[in-house]
Design an enzyme around this catalytic site. Structure first.
Site, short mmCIF file in Angstrom:
data_model
loop_
_atom_site.label_atom_id
_atom_site.label_comp_id
_atom_site.label_asym_id
_atom_site.label_seq_id
_atom_site.Cartn_x
_atom_site.Cartn_y
_atom_site.Cartn_z
N GLU A 256 0.82 -1.22 0.00
CA GLU A 256 0.00 0.00 0.00
C GLU A 256 0.85 1.26 0.00
O GLU A 256 1.72 1.43 0.86
CB GLU A 256 -0.92 -0.02 1.24
CG GLU A 256 -1.90 1.13 1.27
CD GLU A 256 -2.88 1.04 2.46
OE1 GLU A 256 -3.26 -0.09 2.84
OE2 GLU A 256 -3.25 2.10 2.98
N LYS B 213 -6.69 -0.66 12.10
CA LYS B 213 -6.12 -1.14 10.83
C LYS B 213 -4.93 -0.25 10.45
O LYS B 213 -3.91 -0.72 9.96
CB LYS B 213 -7.21 -1.13 9.74
CG LYS B 213 -6.82 -1.81 8.45
CD LYS B 213 -6.17 -0.92 7.43
CE LYS B 213 -5.89 -1.68 6.13
NZ LYS B 213 -5.24 -0.84 5.11
N ASP C 60 4.94 -13.70 11.95
CA ASP C 60 3.58 -14.14 11.61
C ASP C 60 2.60 -12.98 11.84
O ASP C 60 2.17 -12.74 12.97
CB ASP C 60 3.25 -15.35 12.50
CG ASP C 60 1.87 -15.92 12.23
OD1 ASP C 60 1.05 -15.26 11.58
OD2 ASP C 60 1.60 -17.04 12.71
N HIS D 249 -2.42 10.09 -1.00
CA HIS D 249 -2.62 8.68 -1.28
C HIS D 249 -2.84 8.45 -2.78
O HIS D 249 -2.25 7.58 -3.37
CB HIS D 249 -3.85 8.23 -0.49
CG HIS D 249 -3.93 6.77 -0.30
ND1 HIS D 249 -3.19 6.11 0.64
CD2 HIS D 249 -4.66 5.82 -0.92
CE1 HIS D 249 -3.46 4.83 0.59
NE2 HIS D 249 -4.35 4.63 -0.35
C1 MEV Z 1 -5.71 2.91 5.35
O1 MEV Z 1 -4.94 1.79 4.99
C2 MEV Z 1 -5.61 3.17 6.85
C3 MEV Z 1 -6.52 4.31 7.37
O2 MEV Z 1 -7.86 4.06 7.00
C4 MEV Z 1 -6.37 4.31 8.88
C5 MEV Z 1 -7.33 5.26 9.58
O3 MEV Z 1 -8.41 5.52 9.06
O4 MEV Z 1 -6.97 5.69 10.69
C6 MEV Z 1 -6.13 5.63 6.78
#
Ligand code: MEV
Length: 431
Positions: free
Chosen positions: A81, A264, A280, A383
């Site tokens: 990513e 995430k 892992d 991004h």
């Molecule tokens: C994207 O890979 C991760 C985000 O969505 C994390 C977040 O929203 O804090 C940008």
């Protein structure tokens, strides 16, 4: 005097220059530099999993600016990513304005679980097991290498579960210090070894014997304190950024839908280092999310707070992250994957606890990078610029065409494969 940041300006270099700079920084040999190109060999791949038909490459990038417990470091990250490596590096740069990351960790104690069924009295069975704890631990201590490094079986805990869909059961936890190993094999062997003893002691029937990924005895913690002045960006004052990051965190603290995405973002960084070092990442993911729900309500793994002076003025933004971090630096892919060995060398060959602490610092940095961007300019601009390159490549662009098409799409604000194909067709027609 401030020390020079290792590998500063990496993003401005060509890939060949970066490799050269990295080789000098980490003292890489000619073979190791060649390995950055070649990666895992077909023979090595064949030894790793079943039915191998090929190898699947991912980019390895280097995050810079990390100051962890006063030590300068660069961090190898393997991930597909865009923005993750840049985000971690940017956040680490801001954190160093407040002294970088301070980290700590618990002893590397894993949990092995044994499920015991067919018991009429769970409390009585638990008492019999506890009474034989020393004997059980002695039997569980099967690994001479771990013993040599002062690791081994530490304690037995019993958790009666009177109401499960399969009726009452007793869960026996074996706590085992696995030292520099992640320890899945060691712990699984240990619980399989002691299971017959548990049956003899209780008269019950053992079903599962397996480690738990909720490694809440093996945690790592990082914190940072960023001065508000360092947070100023574009039209946003440092105070505004600090407040916006605090509000973004409060959203994740209160709402599981947001917390999942927030966490995430943390795992974006942690997994990338886990993959780079042969660890892992599924185990880490499982542990992280279970830990995030340990209160019975899923919430943010990080905490962000505003630090004020005597006059009530915000001076710093403070971040903290504590979570299970079951990673190893010996055994498994950490040794059998040559790129993992290389990544560990770039990190200065840390022991497992130091690696865990570095990873949790990266997770905190990654979380800050994401919520800072979301709470200010939004993540899509940066991004999409990076994403545009991938879209251009997917449309068939090569060499210089990739950046030219990516720039055009970013300017137009239309980043789609069909548009990339049109631009590519125009370019090839013109040439
Ligand atoms: C994207 O890979 C991760 C985000 O969505 C994390 C977040 O929203 O804090 C940008």
């Amino acid at each position: 005097m401030t020390k020079a940041v290792p590998l500063a300006g990496l993003y401005k270099m060509s890939q060949a220059e970066r490799k050269q700079a990295l080789a000098e920084y980490a003292g890489l040999t000619e073979e190791e530099i060649a390995l950055l190109e070649a990666g895992l060999s077909p023979e090595q791949a064949d030894m790793m999993i079943e039915n191998v038909v090929g190898r699947y490459a991912l980019p390895m990038g280097i995050a810079t600016n990390f100051l962890v417990n006063g030590r300068e470091m660069v961090v190898p990250m393997v991930v597909e990513e865009p923005s993750i490596v840049a985000g971690a590096s940017y956040a680490a740069k801001l954190a160093r304005a407040g002294g970088g990351f301070q980290t700590s960790s618990s002893a590397p104690v894993m949990i092995g679980q044994i499920q015991v069924l067919g018991l009429t009295n769970l409390e009585e069975a638990a008492a019999k097991i506890k009474a034989a704890e020393a004997e059980i631990l002695h039997k569980a201590d099967h690994d001479p290498v771990i013993r040599k490094f002062s690791g081994g079986a530490r304690a037995i805990e019993c958790r009666p579960l009177p109401n499960t869909p399969a009726g009452p059961m007793l869960v026996v936890h074996l706590l085992y210090d696995t030292r520099d190993a992640m320890g899945a094999n060691t712990v699984n062997t240990a619980v399989e070894t002691i299971a017959p003893m548990i049956e003899d002691l209780t008269g019950g029937r053992v079903n599962l014997r397996i480690l738990s990924n909720l490694a809440d005895h093996r945690t790592a913690r990082a914190e940072c304190r960023i001065p508000v002045d360092a947070l100023t960006r574009g039209q946003f004052s440092g105070q505004q950024v600090a407040q916006a990051v605090f509000e973004a965190w409060a959203f994740a603290a209160a709402d599981p839908y947001r917390a999942a995405t927030h966490n995430k973002g943390i795992m974006n960084g942690i997994d990338a280092v886990a993959v780079a070092t042969g660890n892992d990442w599924r185990a880490l993911e499982a542990g992280a999310h279970a830990y995030a729900a340990r209160s019975g309500r899923y919430t943010s793994l990080t905490t962000w707070s505003l630090v004020t002076d005597g006059a009530g003025q915000v001076t710093h933004l403070q971040g903290e992250l504590e979570m299970p971090m079951a990673v190893g630096t010996v055994g498994g892919a950490t040794r059998s994957h040559p790129m993992a060995r290389l990544a560990l060398k770039i990190l200065g060959n840390p022991d497992a606890r130091t690696l865990a602490e570095i990873m949790v610092a990266v997770g905190l940095a990654q979380n800050f990078a994401a919520i800072r961007a979301l709470a200010t300019e939004g993540i899509q601009r940066g991004h999409m610029r990076l994403h545009a390159r991938q879209v251009a490549m997917a449309a068939g662009a090569q060499g210089d065409q990739i950046q030219i098409i990516a720039n055009r799409m970013a300017e137009e604000g239309v980043i789609r494969e069909d548009r990339a194909r049109e631009l590519l067709a125009e370019m090839t027609k013109d040439s």
